[in-house]
Design a protein around this motif. Structure first.
Motif, PDB file in Angstrom:
ATOM      1  N   HIS A  52     -13.073   4.690 -58.088  1.00 34.37           N
ATOM      2  CA  HIS A  52     -11.783   4.596 -58.020  1.00 34.37           C
ATOM      3  C   HIS A  52     -11.152   4.651 -59.516  1.00 34.37           C
ATOM      4  O   HIS A  52     -10.123   5.756 -59.602  1.00 34.37           O
ATOM      5  CB  HIS A  52     -11.163   3.168 -57.512  1.00 34.37           C
ATOM      6  CG  HIS A  52     -11.521   2.944 -56.152  1.00 34.37           C
ATOM      7  ND1 HIS A  52     -11.191   3.598 -55.259  1.00 34.37           N
ATOM      8  CD2 HIS A  52     -12.387   1.926 -55.544  1.00 34.37           C
ATOM      9  CE1 HIS A  52     -11.792   3.209 -53.830  1.00 34.37           C
ATOM     10  NE2 HIS A  52     -12.345   2.294 -54.303  1.00 34.37           N
ATOM     11  N   ALA A 200     -10.107   7.715 -49.588  1.00 34.24           N
ATOM     12  CA  ALA A 200      -8.672   7.190 -49.019  1.00 34.24           C
ATOM     13  C   ALA A 200      -8.903   6.325 -47.999  1.00 34.24           C
ATOM     14  O   ALA A 200     -10.238   6.230 -47.334  1.00 34.24           O
ATOM     15  CB  ALA A 200      -8.443   8.379 -48.262  1.00 34.24           C
ATOM     16  N   ASP A 201      -8.205   5.159 -47.895  1.00 32.21           N
ATOM     17  CA  ASP A 201      -8.030   4.212 -47.000  1.00 32.21           C
ATOM     18  C   ASP A 201      -6.710   3.868 -46.524  1.00 32.21           C
ATOM     19  O   ASP A 201      -5.955   3.802 -47.315  1.00 32.21           O
ATOM     20  CB  ASP A 201      -8.880   2.808 -47.328  1.00 32.21           C
ATOM     21  CG  ASP A 201      -9.039   1.980 -46.374  1.00 32.21           C
ATOM     22  OD1 ASP A 201      -8.185   1.458 -45.723  1.00 32.21           O
ATOM     23  OD2 ASP A 201     -10.431   1.580 -46.400  1.00 32.21           O
ATOM     24  N   ARG A 203      -5.343   1.498 -45.055  1.00 35.70           N
ATOM     25  CA  ARG A 203      -4.903   0.458 -45.379  1.00 35.70           C
ATOM     26  C   ARG A 203      -4.375  -0.160 -46.898  1.00 35.70           C
ATOM     27  O   ARG A 203      -4.044  -1.140 -47.109  1.00 35.70           O
ATOM     28  CB  ARG A 203      -5.844  -0.838 -45.092  1.00 35.70           C
ATOM     29  CG  ARG A 203      -6.550  -0.769 -43.573  1.00 35.70           C
ATOM     30  CD  ARG A 203      -7.842  -1.418 -43.370  1.00 35.70           C
ATOM     31  NE  ARG A 203      -9.008  -1.033 -43.890  1.00 35.70           N
ATOM     32  CZ  ARG A 203     -10.184  -1.452 -44.153  1.00 35.70           C
ATOM     33  NH1 ARG A 203     -10.431  -2.363 -43.297  1.00 35.70           N
ATOM     34  NH2 ARG A 203     -11.222  -0.884 -44.602  1.00 35.70           N
ATOM     35  N   SER A 204      -4.539   0.940 -47.701  1.00 39.75           N
ATOM     36  CA  SER A 204      -4.441   0.633 -49.102  1.00 39.75           C
ATOM     37  C   SER A 204      -2.864   0.291 -49.567  1.00 39.75           C
ATOM     38  O   SER A 204      -2.076   0.868 -48.955  1.00 39.75           O
ATOM     39  CB  SER A 204      -4.958   2.066 -49.974  1.00 39.75           C
ATOM     40  OG  SER A 204      -4.575   1.821 -51.429  1.00 39.75           O
ATOM     41  N   PRO A 207      -2.105   4.049 -52.306  1.00 39.24           N
ATOM     42  CA  PRO A 207      -2.805   5.154 -51.692  1.00 39.24           C
ATOM     43  C   PRO A 207      -2.937   6.240 -52.779  1.00 39.24           C
ATOM     44  O   PRO A 207      -2.135   7.432 -52.636  1.00 39.24           O
ATOM     45  CB  PRO A 207      -2.014   5.474 -50.583  1.00 39.24           C
ATOM     46  CG  PRO A 207      -0.576   4.952 -50.515  1.00 39.24           C
ATOM     47  CD  PRO A 207      -0.723   3.873 -51.262  1.00 39.24           C
ATOM     48  N   GLN A 246       2.765  -1.351 -49.340  1.00 34.58           N
ATOM     49  CA  GLN A 246       3.097  -0.701 -50.692  1.00 34.58           C
ATOM     50  C   GLN A 246       4.245  -1.202 -51.582  1.00 34.58           C
ATOM     51  O   GLN A 246       4.341  -1.083 -52.545  1.00 34.58           O
ATOM     52  CB  GLN A 246       3.615   0.829 -50.437  1.00 34.58           C
ATOM     53  CG  GLN A 246       2.191   1.494 -49.976  1.00 34.58           C
ATOM     54  CD  GLN A 246       2.254   3.022 -49.556  1.00 34.58           C
ATOM     55  OE1 GLN A 246       2.955   3.640 -50.350  1.00 34.58           O
ATOM     56  NE2 GLN A 246       1.832   3.400 -48.716  1.00 34.58           N
ATOM     57  N   GLU A 345     -10.655  -5.197 -49.943  1.00 36.88           N
ATOM     58  CA  GLU A 345      -9.771  -4.423 -50.326  1.00 36.88           C
ATOM     59  C   GLU A 345     -10.090  -3.591 -51.582  1.00 36.88           C
ATOM     60  O   GLU A 345      -9.824  -2.568 -51.957  1.00 36.88           O
ATOM     61  CB  GLU A 345      -8.377  -5.072 -50.478  1.00 36.88           C
ATOM     62  CG  GLU A 345      -7.293  -4.168 -50.723  1.00 36.88           C
ATOM     63  CD  GLU A 345      -5.656  -5.035 -50.871  1.00 36.88           C
ATOM     64  OE1 GLU A 345      -4.825  -4.185 -51.114  1.00 36.88           O
ATOM     65  OE2 GLU A 345      -5.930  -6.074 -51.145  1.00 36.88           O
ATOM     66  N   ALA A 348     -12.842  -1.011 -51.410  1.00 31.09           N
ATOM     67  CA  ALA A 348     -12.441   0.171 -50.541  1.00 31.09           C
ATOM     68  C   ALA A 348     -11.220   0.938 -51.174  1.00 31.09           C
ATOM     69  O   ALA A 348     -11.088   2.370 -50.922  1.00 31.09           O
ATOM     70  CB  ALA A 348     -11.846  -0.377 -49.236  1.00 31.09           C
ATOM     71  N   THR A 349     -10.484   0.309 -51.883  1.00 31.21           N
ATOM     72  CA  THR A 349      -9.264   1.045 -52.500  1.00 31.21           C
ATOM     73  C   THR A 349      -9.006   0.965 -54.045  1.00 31.21           C
ATOM     74  O   THR A 349      -8.154   1.763 -54.531  1.00 31.21           O
ATOM     75  CB  THR A 349      -7.840   0.366 -51.879  1.00 31.21           C
ATOM     76  OG1 THR A 349      -7.698  -1.044 -52.370  1.00 31.21           O
ATOM     77  CG2 THR A 349      -7.992   0.203 -50.324  1.00 31.21           C
ATOM     78  N   TYR A 351      -7.662  -1.276 -55.652  1.00 28.97           N
ATOM     79  CA  TYR A 351      -6.343  -1.864 -55.955  1.00 28.97           C
ATOM     80  C   TYR A 351      -6.540  -3.405 -55.309  1.00 28.97           C
ATOM     81  O   TYR A 351      -6.922  -3.650 -54.247  1.00 28.97           O
ATOM     82  CB  TYR A 351      -5.086  -1.224 -55.583  1.00 28.97           C
ATOM     83  CG  TYR A 351      -3.880  -1.587 -56.062  1.00 28.97           C
ATOM     84  CD1 TYR A 351      -3.551  -1.531 -57.243  1.00 28.97           C
ATOM     85  CD2 TYR A 351      -3.231  -2.445 -55.246  1.00 28.97           C
ATOM     86  CE1 TYR A 351      -2.244  -1.914 -57.793  1.00 28.97           C
ATOM     87  CE2 TYR A 351      -2.056  -3.091 -55.755  1.00 28.97           C
ATOM     88  CZ  TYR A 351      -1.554  -2.865 -56.870  1.00 28.97           C
ATOM     89  OH  TYR A 351      -0.546  -3.493 -57.501  1.00 28.97           O
ATOM     90  N   TRP A 430      -8.723  -6.686 -43.339  1.00 30.71           N
ATOM     91  CA  TRP A 430      -9.812  -6.481 -43.720  1.00 30.71           C
ATOM     92  C   TRP A 430     -11.039  -7.130 -43.179  1.00 30.71           C
ATOM     93  O   TRP A 430     -12.074  -7.381 -43.845  1.00 30.71           O
ATOM     94  CB  TRP A 430      -9.526  -6.833 -45.500  1.00 30.71           C
ATOM     95  CG  TRP A 430      -8.832  -6.004 -45.845  1.00 30.71           C
ATOM     96  CD1 TRP A 430      -7.351  -6.407 -46.302  1.00 30.71           C
ATOM     97  CD2 TRP A 430      -8.815  -4.825 -46.503  1.00 30.71           C
ATOM     98  NE1 TRP A 430      -6.782  -5.363 -46.845  1.00 30.71           N
ATOM     99  CE2 TRP A 430      -7.653  -4.406 -46.912  1.00 30.71           C
ATOM    100  CE3 TRP A 430     -10.170  -3.896 -46.058  1.00 30.71           C
ATOM    101  CZ2 TRP A 430      -7.496  -2.982 -47.379  1.00 30.71           C
ATOM    102  CZ3 TRP A 430      -9.898  -2.638 -47.058  1.00 30.71           C
ATOM    103  CH2 TRP A 430      -8.697  -2.168 -47.533  1.00 30.71           C
TER     104      TRP A 430
END
Length: 433
Positions: A52, A200-201, A203-204, A207, A246, A345, A348-349, A351, A430
């Motif tokens: 990331h 890309a996910d 759920r982020s 994003p 977001q 999280e 996966a992201t 963040y 998650w």
């Protein structure tokens, strides 16, 4: 100076560029960036930069290169350590020296020292904070370690940051003599950076590299304008502890981290918002978050490497470490549902919201009895908005290893879940509910 190398570090922008302005007197100017040792291992067995951070940093560099082209210049990307790359480049093009941002963290200071030791002069300029250190009401060695005391003094004395500088105009041309071998190596580096893609996910909460959220300063300023055109600033105090979505935080940190957004520009625009809409608890929280960021920088100027010791600034015993527990924490497989959800999280992201950062950090240190510096290194690996000052300062705070620590700053994850995820939505998102 006749020919100057300008070394971009954590200041990948052209607006409010104090260091670059200091180099503008050169007849020839060579802007460079050195790739930040993406595969350099930590003491804990993983690389300092994960996928990331790599993707976000690569995007920031690509957009900086485009901005420099508009200003009549180019960006040279060097894929080797500054201590070898910069002196060799200076010799080839006849550069008198290097100008760059001053970063008051041990590894970054060591980079500059190594370039100087190779015989190349380096002028460092401090410009990552709202306030210049010379503005502060005390010498740095008397800086309060308590943020409350720092804040009170800043506000009582009425300190005001200088206005941000406008973007630089036309830049001086490149010098002659950049070796063909360097240009060929840059082509290979650009190809490697272009191949770094985001993970890309859907759920982020951020994003990145989607929907215009690229890492350059044009996207930073567009995001800042959108945010301040909404009602989110007024709601920030109520929303800032959100876990999903977001809109629960400003999301300024990814651009502040690479320097694509100047904190003085962010504050200037926030004050303009307040002039139209009025100040509120939400806008005050945003101001205090920027001020907290300054305080962590100034703590580095005061304490430097001491912030990186196992005992931190406190007279505390050496922390324990449990490698198997640490590995489970990194993977989100400890069995604690909220902490595991947060770590999943993050993986996966790239963040994680501020509330969850505190919860998972506290859980690692106070519940799993693991070394706090290992957790700081994992955040460095994962977070696309990694900032050396904020990361180290916040971890040392959560680990209660400041000079005057409170009682253990433990966040009970079960109680935190009951307060901030009462319906279990985040844990379900998650896969830990």
């Amino acid at each position: 100076m006749t020919t100057t190398i300008f070394w971009f570090r954590n200041d990948l922008r052209l607006h409010d560029q104090v260091a670059l302005q200091a180099a503008m007197g050169a007849r020839r100017l060579l802007p460079v960036v050195c790739t930040p040792g993406m595969d350099t291992p930590t003491a804990w067995g993983f690389a300092r930069m994960g996928r990331h951070r790599r993707a976000w940093w690569a995007s920031a560099v690509r957009h900086l290169a485009r901005a420099l082209q508009t200003a009549g210049s180019q960006l040279l990307v060097l894929d080797e350590p500054p201590a070898t790359a910069l002196p060799a480049l200076a010799h080839a093009v006849g550069a008198d020296g290097v100008v760059c941002e001053d970063i008051a963290a041990p590894d970054e200071q060591a980079e500059v020292a190594a370039v100087r030791a190779a015989g190349l002069p380096v002028l460092t300029i401090w410009h990552s904070s709202l306030f210049d250190p010379a503005q502060l009401p005390w010498p740095l060695q008397q800086l309060p370690d308590s943020f409350t005391h720092f804040r009170q003094a800043v506000e009582q004395t009425g300190l005001t940051p200088a206005a941000p500088l406008p973007p630089v105009g036309r830049l001086a041309p490149w010098p002659r003599g950049v070796p063909d071998s360097v240009l060929e190596a840059q082509r290979r580096t650009w190809a490697r950076l272009s191949a770094i893609a985001p993970a890309a996910d859907a759920r982020s909460a951020f994003p990145y590299l989607q929907s215009g959220l690229h890492a350059g300063e044009s996207a930073a300023r567009a995001h800042l304008a959108r945010y301040l055109a909404s009602d989110l600033p007024a709601r920030h105090k109520r929303a800032r502890n959100g876990l999903a979505g977001q809109g629960y935080s400003s999301k300024w940190s990814p651009w502040l981290a690479t320097g694509a957004l100047s904190p003085r520009k962010a504050l200037e625009q926030l004050r303009r918002y307040e002039a139209v809409h009025g100040a509120s608890e939400g806008t005050r929280c945003l101001w205090l978050e920027l001020l907290w960021r300054d305080h962590l920088r100034f703590l580095h100027l005061r304490h430097g490497p001491a912030l990186y010791r196992a005992r931190g600034l406190a007279h505390a015993p050496t922390p324990t470490h449990q490698p198997e527990r640490f590995a489970a924490w990194c993977a989100g497989r400890t069995g604690q549902p909220l902490a595991d959800a947060g770590m999943r999280e993050l993986a996966a992201t790239g963040y994680l919201g501020n509330r969850l950062r505190q919860i998972v950090a506290s859980f690692l240190v106070h519940d799993l009895a693991c070394e706090w510096r290992a957790g700081a290194a994992w955040f460095e690996h994962q977070l696309l908005d990694y900032d050396v000052y904020s990361n180290q300062g916040n971890w040392i705070f959560l680990a209660s290893r400041r000079t005057h620590p409170r009682a253990r700053r433990r966040f009970d994850p079960a109680r935190q879940a009951g307060r901030y995820d009462p319906d279990g939505h985040y844990r379900q998102l998650w896969g830990t509910a």
